[in-house]
Motif scaffolding. Structure first.
Motif, mmCIF file in Angstrom:
data_model
loop_
_atom_site.group_PDB
_atom_site.id
_atom_site.type_symbol
_atom_site.label_atom_id
_atom_site.label_comp_id
_atom_site.label_asym_id
_atom_site.label_seq_id
_atom_site.Cartn_x
_atom_site.Cartn_y
_atom_site.Cartn_z
ATOM 1 N N MET A 1 0.841 -1.197 0.000
ATOM 2 C CA MET A 1 0.000 0.000 0.000
ATOM 3 C C MET A 1 0.877 1.249 0.000
ATOM 4 O O MET A 1 1.644 1.474 0.915
ATOM 5 C CB MET A 1 -0.896 -0.017 1.238
ATOM 6 C CG MET A 1 -1.961 1.027 1.191
ATOM 7 S SD MET A 1 -3.077 0.927 2.582
ATOM 8 C CE MET A 1 -4.065 -0.487 2.165
ATOM 9 N N ILE A 2 0.760 2.032 -1.033
ATOM 10 C CA ILE A 2 1.672 3.157 -1.167
ATOM 11 C C ILE A 2 1.120 4.388 -0.431
ATOM 12 O O ILE A 2 1.718 4.877 0.513
ATOM 13 C CB ILE A 2 1.911 3.491 -2.649
ATOM 14 C CG1 ILE A 2 2.354 2.228 -3.402
ATOM 15 C CG2 ILE A 2 2.988 4.548 -2.760
ATOM 16 C CD1 ILE A 2 2.283 2.336 -4.884
ATOM 17 N N CYS A 3 -0.024 4.875 -0.870
ATOM 18 C CA CYS A 3 -0.713 5.973 -0.172
ATOM 19 C C CYS A 3 0.196 7.106 0.276
ATOM 20 O O CYS A 3 0.352 7.357 1.458
ATOM 21 C CB CYS A 3 -1.445 5.456 1.069
ATOM 22 S SG CYS A 3 -3.156 5.177 0.769
ATOM 23 N N ALA A 6 -3.374 10.927 0.464
ATOM 24 C CA ALA A 6 -4.650 10.570 -0.126
ATOM 25 C C ALA A 6 -5.263 11.728 -0.899
ATOM 26 O O ALA A 6 -6.053 11.530 -1.793
ATOM 27 C CB ALA A 6 -5.602 10.107 0.957
ATOM 28 N N LEU A 7 -4.873 12.917 -0.576
ATOM 29 C CA LEU A 7 -5.524 14.082 -1.162
ATOM 30 C C LEU A 7 -4.488 15.125 -1.536
ATOM 31 O O LEU A 7 -3.410 15.147 -0.981
ATOM 32 C CB LEU A 7 -6.475 14.702 -0.123
ATOM 33 C CG LEU A 7 -7.664 13.838 0.218
ATOM 34 C CD1 LEU A 7 -8.127 14.141 1.613
ATOM 35 C CD2 LEU A 7 -8.775 14.070 -0.789
ATOM 36 N N PRO A 8 -4.846 16.022 -2.474
ATOM 37 C CA PRO A 8 -3.914 17.109 -2.785
ATOM 38 C C PRO A 8 -3.647 17.923 -1.528
ATOM 39 O O PRO A 8 -4.503 18.014 -0.650
ATOM 40 C CB PRO A 8 -4.664 17.957 -3.815
ATOM 41 C CG PRO A 8 -5.782 17.130 -4.289
ATOM 42 C CD PRO A 8 -6.093 16.126 -3.235
ATOM 43 N N LYS A 9 -2.460 18.514 -1.470
ATOM 44 C CA LYS A 9 -2.105 19.280 -0.280
ATOM 45 C C LYS A 9 -2.964 20.526 -0.163
ATOM 46 O O LYS A 9 -3.250 21.009 0.888
ATOM 47 C CB LYS A 9 -0.642 19.708 -0.361
ATOM 48 C CG LYS A 9 0.289 18.610 0.089
ATOM 49 C CD LYS A 9 1.671 19.174 0.292
ATOM 50 C CE LYS A 9 2.670 18.057 0.504
ATOM 51 N NZ LYS A 9 3.755 18.105 -0.430
ATOM 52 N N ARG A 10 -3.327 21.083 -1.325
ATOM 53 C CA ARG A 10 -4.103 22.312 -1.284
ATOM 54 C C ARG A 10 -5.467 22.082 -1.938
ATOM 55 O O ARG A 10 -5.622 21.207 -2.767
ATOM 56 C CB ARG A 10 -3.354 23.411 -2.030
ATOM 57 C CG ARG A 10 -2.253 24.019 -1.175
ATOM 58 C CD ARG A 10 -1.159 24.566 -2.048
ATOM 59 N NE ARG A 10 -0.321 23.498 -2.559
ATOM 60 C CZ ARG A 10 0.069 23.412 -3.813
ATOM 61 N NH1 ARG A 10 -0.296 24.294 -4.682
ATOM 62 N NH2 ARG A 10 0.848 22.428 -4.195
ATOM 63 N N SER A 11 -6.413 22.902 -1.592
ATOM 64 C CA SER A 11 -7.721 22.769 -2.201
ATOM 65 C C SER A 11 -7.625 23.276 -3.634
ATOM 66 O O SER A 11 -6.680 23.942 -4.020
ATOM 67 C CB SER A 11 -8.751 23.558 -1.401
ATOM 68 O OG SER A 11 -9.129 24.707 -2.084
ATOM 69 N N ILE A 12 -8.623 22.958 -4.458
ATOM 70 C CA ILE A 12 -8.507 23.311 -5.859
ATOM 71 C C ILE A 12 -8.817 24.786 -6.122
ATOM 72 O O ILE A 12 -8.913 25.221 -7.244
ATOM 73 C CB ILE A 12 -9.394 22.408 -6.755
ATOM 74 C CG1 ILE A 12 -10.804 22.297 -6.180
ATOM 75 C CG2 ILE A 12 -8.775 21.045 -6.935
ATOM 76 C CD1 ILE A 12 -11.746 21.504 -7.056
ATOM 77 N N PHE A 38 -21.170 11.754 3.389
ATOM 78 C CA PHE A 38 -20.637 11.499 2.059
ATOM 79 C C PHE A 38 -21.775 11.442 1.037
ATOM 80 O O PHE A 38 -21.676 11.967 -0.065
ATOM 81 C CB PHE A 38 -19.863 10.182 2.032
ATOM 82 C CG PHE A 38 -18.543 10.241 2.759
ATOM 83 C CD1 PHE A 38 -17.907 11.458 2.989
ATOM 84 C CD2 PHE A 38 -17.931 9.072 3.202
ATOM 85 C CE1 PHE A 38 -16.683 11.511 3.647
ATOM 86 C CE2 PHE A 38 -16.710 9.120 3.854
ATOM 87 C CZ PHE A 38 -16.091 10.343 4.081
ATOM 88 N N VAL A 96 1.281 9.649 -6.436
ATOM 89 C CA VAL A 96 2.022 8.456 -6.861
ATOM 90 C C VAL A 96 2.285 8.508 -8.367
ATOM 91 O O VAL A 96 3.377 8.191 -8.842
ATOM 92 C CB VAL A 96 1.258 7.163 -6.493
ATOM 93 C CG1 VAL A 96 2.031 5.943 -6.956
ATOM 94 C CG2 VAL A 96 1.031 7.090 -4.997
ATOM 95 N N LEU A 99 5.178 10.702 -9.171
ATOM 96 C CA LEU A 99 6.464 10.053 -8.911
ATOM 97 C C LEU A 99 6.811 9.065 -10.031
ATOM 98 O O LEU A 99 7.973 8.929 -10.412
ATOM 99 C CB LEU A 99 6.433 9.334 -7.562
ATOM 100 C CG LEU A 99 6.355 10.240 -6.332
ATOM 101 C CD1 LEU A 99 6.307 9.414 -5.064
ATOM 102 C CD2 LEU A 99 7.531 11.200 -6.287
ATOM 103 N N ASP A 100 5.800 8.375 -10.565
ATOM 104 C CA ASP A 100 6.044 7.448 -11.668
ATOM 105 C C ASP A 100 6.523 8.215 -12.901
ATOM 106 O O ASP A 100 7.428 7.774 -13.614
ATOM 107 C CB ASP A 100 4.772 6.647 -11.997
ATOM 108 C CG ASP A 100 4.458 5.608 -10.919
ATOM 109 O OD1 ASP A 100 5.357 5.313 -10.098
ATOM 110 O OD2 ASP A 100 3.322 5.096 -10.885
#
Lengths: 138, 400
Positions: A1-3, A6-12, A38, A96, A99-100
């Motif tokens: 499990m890479i994770c 889970a979310l962008p550091k900043r809001s959009i 949710f 992730v 990084l790839d």
């Protein structure tokens, strides 16, 4: 499990109303459980995509072109790519996948871009500059 | 402005998942009746989504050892190892693990996550370089970040790529630490440790293997994948967990480096946390003895893994690796994955739903794990459920 994250550091970049308007929308305070929160969620207005500044594009730079080529598969909304395009925010690429993509860049130019350095890179322009710098050091 | 603004996209992502039925990341197990049976939503369910590889969570000897320690030593240590939380049991467990792994130094941590965090952040500093397999677990990434070292990823399970990236670093005067895992938790594939060990020797690097999923599973004595591949002597640091084969909670870092004990005074996640409770220590100690003395548990685990793996292959599921106790089926997309996961649970089978960013290459997986405790009948029931799901979701085809 890479994770990595889970979310962008900043809001959009959508400005929320001041106060707890959005909080009520998610029913944080109504006693509903997380699952219900949710389910009740409604999508915010799509963020205005940065359309790029033609003047800042360095289309004659092969490194810039290569980076754009490697980013193309992730650019599902066909955002115009420029030096100031923020890679994870404007293109909504997960950490992730970035990084790839960096591994492909490393192999293309036979350089090593450390993860610590990647963490500081936000825009395409910064990435291109980092590649030039590392190539110059070789 | 709100602290939680940065999570604005979170409900949107989960909405699509929970709209298909349950919340896969918050399933409550109401009763745990055996290593392989639980009650979910009031219904008897087969557990095929835990890491209870040897089925030791209900082992009578382990329970008895835990009960005795609880009665004799109390509920907790209420202290850190360096201040007031080192009991005789902690020392005995470290000694026992050292004997099993044939390594002189073993340092116990409160969880496997902390073992990686503590070992990596303790071992590497800003002047060192770490090379990690791209598919390493989140805690390895976090440990790397905490260390402040220069971190380079190499392509998953590619010794050639590792070699290339090490060569690219040039003659830089820094220590190089290669980190990989034994059995990878998402695909259930294993590292080519022999080839990686060779690269390690050629570059005078250190080799660190996270055997969290492979201790108790691989090797004649259950020491892990390095034993199986006959490269244990090349591994400088072995990290593992007590929360899988050993059926409890905690983790360890073991080494034959003469100065490995220094970590006790350099690793913040070791120094600044409470030590594991006497009852936990006692169950792990007993379970560790079983790993060494009961190879039949491993035999049963592999027989079960073979059973499920071949059955799922025959059903036409595209599996991510050759036989191992982690059997992941590739799903064409997230919607299908969530639908299949819900359907399996409706049929009384609990597996794990794995979706990005926890998975490599943005893939969606249905991950099943086998235990030595599964009966042949249970595995047949699991296969029946998978077969029924396949009939329902005709989207899954072997050619996908």
């Amino acid at each position: 499990m890479i994770c990595l994250q889970a979310l962008p550091k900043r809001s959009i970049g959508i400005k929320r109303p001041v106060g707890f308007e959005h909080a009520r929308q998610f029913a944080w305070y109504t006693g509903a459980n997380l699952l219900e929160q949710f389910k009740q969620w409604t999508a915010p207005r799509p963020a205005a995509k940065f359309r790029g500044d033609m003047n800042s594009q360095k289309t004659d730079d092969p490194v810039f072109s290569k980076v754009c080529e490697l980013l193309a598969p992730f650019n599902k909304d066909n955002v115009d790519l420029s030096d100031s395009t923020e890679i994870t925010v404007d293109l909504e690429i997960d950490s992730v996948a970035v990084l790839d993509m960096i591994m492909d860049i490393e192999d293309t130019y036979d350089i090593s871009i450390a993860m610590n350095q990647i963490a500081e890179i936000r825009t395409i322009g910064e990435l291109v500059a980092a590649i030039h710098q590392l190539m110059g050091e070789k | 402005m709100d602290l939680f603004d940065k999570f604005d996209e979170l409900p949107g992502r989960y909405k699509r998942i929970v709209a298909q039925g349950r919340n896969p990341f918050g399933v409550e197990m109401e009763q745990i009746t055996s290593p392989t049976q639980v009650v979910i939503e009031g219904k008897k369910t087969i557990l095929a989504g835990s890491h209870n590889y040897l089925g030791l969570t209900f082992d009578e000897d382990c329970i008895e050892a835990g009960r005795t320690a609880l009665a004799e030593q109390g509920t907790g240590t209420t202290g850190s190892r360096i201040a007031n939380g080192t009991f005789r049991g902690h020392q005995k467990l470290e000694q026992k693990l050292g004997e099993i792994l044939d390594l002189p130094t073993v340092i116990v941590f409160p969880t496997g996550y902390q073992a990686n965090l503590g070992a990596i952040a303790g071992l590497a500093g800003s002047d060192d370089t770490i090379l990690i397999d791209a598919d390493c677990h989140a805690c390895i990434y976090d440990g790397c970040k905490m260390s402040g070292a220069t971190v380079v990823r190499f392509r998953h399970n590619s010794p050639e790529d590792l070699d290339r990236r090490l060569s690219r670093l040039g003659d830089e005067n820094s220590n190089k630490l290669i980190i990989t895992e034994g059995l990878f938790s998402m695909y259930g594939d294993t590292a080519p440790l022999k080839e990686i060990a060779e690269v390690k020797r050629n570059h005078s690097a250190y080799l660190y293997v996270d055997e969290a999923h492979s201790v108790g599973v691989y090797g004649a004595r259950g020491r892990g994948l390095a034993e199986q591949h006959d490269v244990a002597d090349d591994v400088d640091f072995v990290v593992g967990t007590f929360s899988k084969s050993l059926g409890s909670i905690g983790g360890f870092c073991a080494s034959n480096h003469p100065k490995a004990e220094y970590l006790r005074y350099a690793s913040r996640p070791y120094m600044f946390t409470a030590s594991i409770s006497p009852a936990t220590i006692a169950t792990v100690l007993k379970a560790a003895e079983h790993i060494a003395e009961k190879p039949e548990l491993r035999e049963r685990l592999w027989r079960n893994s073979e059973h499920l793996h071949s059955g799922l292959s025959e059903l036409g599921y595209k599996l991510c690796s050759t036989v191992s106790p982690i059997i992941s089926a590739e799903m064409p997309d997230q919607e299908t994955a969530v639908r299949c996961w819900n359907s399996l649970l409706d049929k009384g089978v609990y597996v794990n739903l794995a979706i990005p960013p926890g998975t490599p290459k943005g893939e969606c997986l249905l991950r099943a794990s086998m235990s030595a405790a599964h009966t042949s009948e249970e595995i047949d029931q699991i296969l029946e459920a998978y077969a029924a799901v396949k009939r329902e979701v005709n989207k899954i085809r072997p050619d996908q």
